[in-house]
Design a protein around this motif. Sequence first.
Motif, mmCIF file in Angstrom:
data_model
loop_
_atom_site.group_PDB
_atom_site.id
_atom_site.type_symbol
_atom_site.label_atom_id
_atom_site.label_comp_id
_atom_site.label_asym_id
_atom_site.label_seq_id
_atom_site.Cartn_x
_atom_site.Cartn_y
_atom_site.Cartn_z
ATOM 1 N N GLU A 1 0.834 -1.203 0.000
ATOM 2 C CA GLU A 1 0.000 0.000 0.000
ATOM 3 C C GLU A 1 0.870 1.255 0.000
ATOM 4 O O GLU A 1 0.471 2.308 -0.485
ATOM 5 C CB GLU A 1 -0.900 0.002 1.237
ATOM 6 N N GLU A 2 2.058 1.099 0.558
ATOM 7 C CA GLU A 2 2.938 2.269 0.635
ATOM 8 C C GLU A 2 3.831 2.397 -0.601
ATOM 9 O O GLU A 2 4.748 3.202 -0.638
ATOM 10 C CB GLU A 2 3.834 2.154 1.880
ATOM 11 N N GLY A 3 3.593 1.585 -1.595
ATOM 12 C CA GLY A 3 4.407 1.649 -2.813
ATOM 13 C C GLY A 3 5.214 0.388 -2.981
ATOM 14 O O GLY A 3 4.956 -0.620 -2.308
ATOM 15 N N LYS A 4 6.174 0.444 -3.896
ATOM 16 C CA LYS A 4 6.978 -0.750 -4.172
ATOM 17 C C LYS A 4 8.060 -0.931 -3.126
ATOM 18 O O LYS A 4 8.648 0.040 -2.653
ATOM 19 C CB LYS A 4 7.638 -0.620 -5.544
ATOM 20 N N MET A 5 8.290 -2.164 -2.772
ATOM 21 C CA MET A 5 9.309 -2.455 -1.773
ATOM 22 C C MET A 5 10.147 -3.610 -2.300
ATOM 23 O O MET A 5 9.604 -4.570 -2.839
ATOM 24 C CB MET A 5 8.600 -2.880 -0.493
ATOM 25 N N LEU A 6 11.432 -3.507 -2.169
ATOM 26 C CA LEU A 6 12.272 -4.586 -2.687
ATOM 27 C C LEU A 6 12.308 -5.765 -1.733
ATOM 28 O O LEU A 6 12.395 -5.583 -0.528
ATOM 29 C CB LEU A 6 13.696 -4.075 -2.917
ATOM 30 N N ARG A 7 12.181 -6.957 -2.308
ATOM 31 C CA ARG A 7 12.280 -8.140 -1.456
ATOM 32 C C ARG A 7 13.601 -8.841 -1.793
ATOM 33 O O ARG A 7 13.646 -9.869 -2.428
ATOM 34 C CB ARG A 7 11.099 -9.081 -1.653
ATOM 35 N N LEU A 8 14.641 -8.199 -1.406
ATOM 36 C CA LEU A 8 15.954 -8.720 -1.764
ATOM 37 C C LEU A 8 16.522 -9.579 -0.651
ATOM 38 O O LEU A 8 16.426 -9.210 0.515
ATOM 39 C CB LEU A 8 16.918 -7.568 -2.031
ATOM 40 N N CYS B 1 12.770 4.580 -19.890
ATOM 41 C CA CYS B 1 11.742 3.862 -19.123
ATOM 42 C C CYS B 1 12.347 3.243 -17.850
ATOM 43 O O CYS B 1 11.781 3.342 -16.762
ATOM 44 C CB CYS B 1 11.189 2.782 -20.027
ATOM 45 N N LEU B 2 13.512 2.635 -18.034
ATOM 46 C CA LEU B 2 14.177 1.992 -16.893
ATOM 47 C C LEU B 2 14.595 3.038 -15.860
ATOM 48 O O LEU B 2 14.426 2.842 -14.646
ATOM 49 C CB LEU B 2 15.398 1.212 -17.397
ATOM 50 N N GLN B 3 15.093 4.146 -16.368
ATOM 51 C CA GLN B 3 15.513 5.230 -15.480
ATOM 52 C C GLN B 3 14.322 5.729 -14.649
ATOM 53 O O GLN B 3 14.428 5.939 -13.449
ATOM 54 C CB GLN B 3 16.074 6.368 -16.336
ATOM 55 N N LYS B 4 13.197 5.881 -15.325
ATOM 56 C CA LYS B 4 12.001 6.381 -14.632
ATOM 57 C C LYS B 4 11.552 5.388 -13.540
ATOM 58 O O LYS B 4 11.237 5.774 -12.415
ATOM 59 C CB LYS B 4 10.873 6.594 -15.646
ATOM 60 N N LYS B 5 11.578 4.121 -13.905
ATOM 61 C CA LYS B 5 11.155 3.099 -12.938
ATOM 62 C C LYS B 5 12.059 3.119 -11.707
ATOM 63 O O LYS B 5 11.585 3.005 -10.575
ATOM 64 C CB LYS B 5 11.187 1.709 -13.583
ATOM 65 N N LEU B 6 13.352 3.252 -11.939
ATOM 66 C CA LEU B 6 14.299 3.245 -10.823
ATOM 67 C C LEU B 6 14.138 4.506 -9.967
ATOM 68 O O LEU B 6 14.232 4.449 -8.743
ATOM 69 C CB LEU B 6 15.731 3.119 -11.337
ATOM 70 N N ARG B 7 13.881 5.615 -10.638
ATOM 71 C CA ARG B 7 13.671 6.860 -9.884
ATOM 72 C C ARG B 7 12.420 6.746 -9.007
ATOM 73 O O ARG B 7 12.424 7.133 -7.843
ATOM 74 C CB ARG B 7 13.525 8.027 -10.853
ATOM 75 N N ASP B 8 11.347 6.216 -9.608
ATOM 76 C CA ASP B 8 10.098 6.038 -8.851
ATOM 77 C C ASP B 8 10.334 5.141 -7.641
ATOM 78 O O ASP B 8 9.839 5.411 -6.544
ATOM 79 C CB ASP B 8 9.015 5.407 -9.740
ATOM 80 N N LEU B 9 11.103 4.079 -7.867
ATOM 81 C CA LEU B 9 11.390 3.136 -6.784
ATOM 82 C C LEU B 9 12.166 3.836 -5.661
ATOM 83 O O LEU B 9 11.845 3.689 -4.480
ATOM 84 C CB LEU B 9 12.201 1.965 -7.343
ATOM 85 N N ALA B 10 13.176 4.622 -6.087
ATOM 86 C CA ALA B 10 13.994 5.334 -5.093
ATOM 87 C C ALA B 10 13.136 6.351 -4.328
ATOM 88 O O ALA B 10 13.247 6.474 -3.104
ATOM 89 C CB ALA B 10 15.145 6.035 -5.794
ATOM 90 N N ASN B 11 12.240 7.050 -5.051
ATOM 91 C CA ASN B 11 11.364 8.028 -4.398
ATOM 92 C C ASN B 11 10.456 7.353 -3.384
ATOM 93 O O ASN B 11 10.253 7.829 -2.277
ATOM 94 C CB ASN B 11 10.512 8.769 -5.431
ATOM 95 N N ASN B 12 9.896 6.195 -3.780
ATOM 96 C CA ASN B 12 9.008 5.458 -2.872
ATOM 97 C C ASN B 12 9.745 5.032 -1.605
ATOM 98 O O ASN B 12 9.222 5.130 -0.504
ATOM 99 C CB ASN B 12 8.449 4.209 -3.558
ATOM 100 N N GLY C 1 12.386 6.421 -0.401
ATOM 101 C CA GLY C 1 12.704 7.632 0.346
ATOM 102 C C GLY C 1 11.532 8.086 1.201
ATOM 103 O O GLY C 1 11.690 8.419 2.374
ATOM 104 N N GLU C 2 10.325 8.012 0.588
ATOM 105 C CA GLU C 2 9.135 8.426 1.328
ATOM 106 C C GLU C 2 8.845 7.503 2.500
ATOM 107 O O GLU C 2 8.434 7.922 3.571
ATOM 108 C CB GLU C 2 7.927 8.457 0.392
ATOM 109 N N ARG C 3 9.108 6.220 2.264
ATOM 110 C CA ARG C 3 8.876 5.260 3.353
ATOM 111 C C ARG C 3 9.847 5.475 4.498
ATOM 112 O O ARG C 3 9.518 5.270 5.656
ATOM 113 C CB ARG C 3 9.024 3.832 2.818
ATOM 114 N N GLY C 4 11.045 5.891 4.121
ATOM 115 C CA GLY C 4 12.089 6.084 5.127
ATOM 116 C C GLY C 4 11.832 7.292 6.026
ATOM 117 O O GLY C 4 12.412 7.424 7.101
ATOM 118 N N LYS C 5 10.945 8.213 5.529
ATOM 119 C CA LYS C 5 10.704 9.439 6.314
ATOM 120 C C LYS C 5 9.908 9.150 7.582
ATOM 121 O O LYS C 5 9.033 8.333 7.584
ATOM 122 C CB LYS C 5 9.945 10.449 5.451
#
Lengths: 384, 196
Positions: free
Chosen positions: B102-109, B179-190, B192-196
Motif C-alpha cells: 500500500e505504501e508503494g513498491k518495496m524490494l524483497r531482496l 523507461c528503466l531510469q524512470k522506474k528506478l527513480r520512482d522506486l527510489a522516491n518510494n 525515500g518516502e517510506r524512510g521518512k
Amino acid sequence: MKKMSCRKTKKNFSAFLDSALDSQTKQVIREHLASCPACFKEFSFQQKISAALQVKENKPAPAEFTQKVMAQIVAVQKLGSKALRSQISKGNKAFLKNRKVSYLRYGFAVAVLFFLVAGTSFGLSLKYPQYSLGPFKQIIAQNKEGVAPSIPKTGLGENKKPPTNISIATNNQPKAQNKEQPETKNKENKGSPSLNKSQPASNKASGKKEGNNDHPKVAVITPETKNKNASLPSKYEPRVFLNQPRVSESKLYQIKVDNVAQAQQKIQATAKTTGVNCSNLGQQQKEGKLMGLLQIKVPVNKTQEITPQLLAVGRVYDQQSEIKDLSAKFAEVLQRYQNLIAQRQNAAPDQAKELEAQIKELESQLTTWDKEAQYQVVTLWLEE
Amino acid sequence: MEKLKNLINHARQGNQDAFAELVAFYEDKVYGLSYSLTKNQVDAQDLAQEVFLQAYLAIRNFRGEADFGTWLHRITVNLWLNNHHKKKIKPVFNLDAPLETEEGKMLRLLPDSNDGPEEITVQKEFQRQVKAELKNLPPAQQTVLILREVEGYSYIEIAQILNCSVGTVRSRLNRARQCLQKKLRDLANNEGERGK
C-alpha cells in the motif's frame, strides 16, 4: 558551436552512451553537460544504470547440457520431425518463430475428445454391463464369466457371437497378481488368438468380485497385433496417462514471527508429523533482523489441511502464487509417446527395442510431470 | 575460426557429431543470454535446449552471412519473445521482483551474504534493483537492452538479430533506457518516502 537544448541533449543520452554519434554532436553534448548540472546528474544516473546492466552474471550452461540437447535431437529425429521441419519452413525463415502448427492442435484435440468419449463409454460399459449395448456387452459378459457368472445376459447383443479379435484385461487382481500380469499376458499372446481364458481364471483364483473393478484397464488386441506383440523382444508395457490438465502451483508466504529459529523448528516438526518433505533453505541476517526460508512440498489434496498448520507459526503479511501450466507440454509429449507406442506395435523386433527405449524415456518425463502436478511447493519466508 | 567453419559445414550436411561440438562451443553463450532473458535456470535451460533444437533443424538455412553465435542469439531472442507472449497472462512470481504494498513498491531482496565495504553492498543492491526493474520493461525493450548492455552487440548486429532497422534499434534503446531510469527513480522516491 551551436548550443543544444536540455531536451535534445537528453534525447541523445542513449546514443551518446553508446558512442553512436558523430564527433561534432558528441562535442556539443560534452559542452552542455559541463555547463548544465541537471543534465549532468541525469546522464550520470544513466551511466550508472548502464554500468549495472553490464555486470554480466556468469551463468555457465548446466552439466551435461550438450548431451541433453543431442538426446533431444535424436529423439525428435527418430520421431520423424516432419512436423517440426514443416513448422520451420512454413514459418518466418528469418526468425524461426516457435509456432505450433494449428492443424496439429485441432487434430490432437479431436483425437483426445474421441478417446475421452470412447474411453468413458467403454469404461462405463465395463462397470455397468447391464446398461451396455451391442457387442461390448457380449464381450464383457464373456470375459467376466469366470468372475461373475451371474452377470445378467439381457440386452441387444446377447445372442451374437463375440468378436474374436478383442480381449479385455481387468486390473482387479490383488497386488501380487498385478505384478505377474504382464507375464500372464505374454503367455496369452502366444496362445490362441481367440478370447483369452487365463484372465478370468486368474480372477477366479484371486477370489475378487465383479463390483471391485474400480479402474478397469482396457487392452484391445487384434490377432495381428497379438502376433506382433508375441515377437517383441521384451515384456515392457507402456503406462496409460490421462490427458487431463496438469498444473503445478508454487506459493510464497511472508510471515512475521517472534523467533525465526523456533518457527523453523516448529514448521519442520509439523512437516514431519504430516509426512511432507521440508527443506530448510537457510537463514540470513539483514539490518539486525533474522530471516529464514523454508520450502515444503505439500500434496495437492492435503493443502487445505497442512498449509494452515504451517502458517500458524506467525502472522502472514503477504502471499504470492505462481501457477505453471504443464498441460500443453504434457499433451505434446503424450502425443509423441502415443505415436511411439503405435509405431512399436508394427515395428520389427530390432526397431521395437529401440522404440521401447524412447517410450521409456518419454514415460519417465510424463511421470515426473504427473508427480509435479500432485504437489504444491510452499515457500515460507520468515521474518522477525 | 576455420575449425568452426568446418564444423558448421559438417553440421549442415547432417553430421550430428559436428553439431554436438558446436553445441558444446556455444552452450554458455546461448545459456547466458537465455538466463538474462528468463531470469531463472529452469526456463533458461528449456529455452537454450529449444534454441539448439531449432538451430539443428534449420542449420541448412544458415548461409554464414552472420556469425553463428549471433544467429543462435537471434533464435534465442525470437523464441523468447514468442514464448513471452504466450506466458503473458500467467501470474509470475519472482523472489527478486519488488513487492507491491500500500505504501508503494518495496524490494524483497535477499541480503548479500558477502561481508565487505558498504559501498560494494550498495552497488550490488543497485545492480539487483536495475536487473529487477529491467524485468518490468516491455519484452522488446528488455531484449534490446540485454543485447546492447549485457551481450555488447553493436547497433547493426542488434538490427540483424531483431530484423529491424538501425534507427529502430536506436530509438528502442533510447526509450528502454528512459523507461528503466524512470522506474528506478520512482522506486527510489518510494523508498525515500517510506524512510521518512
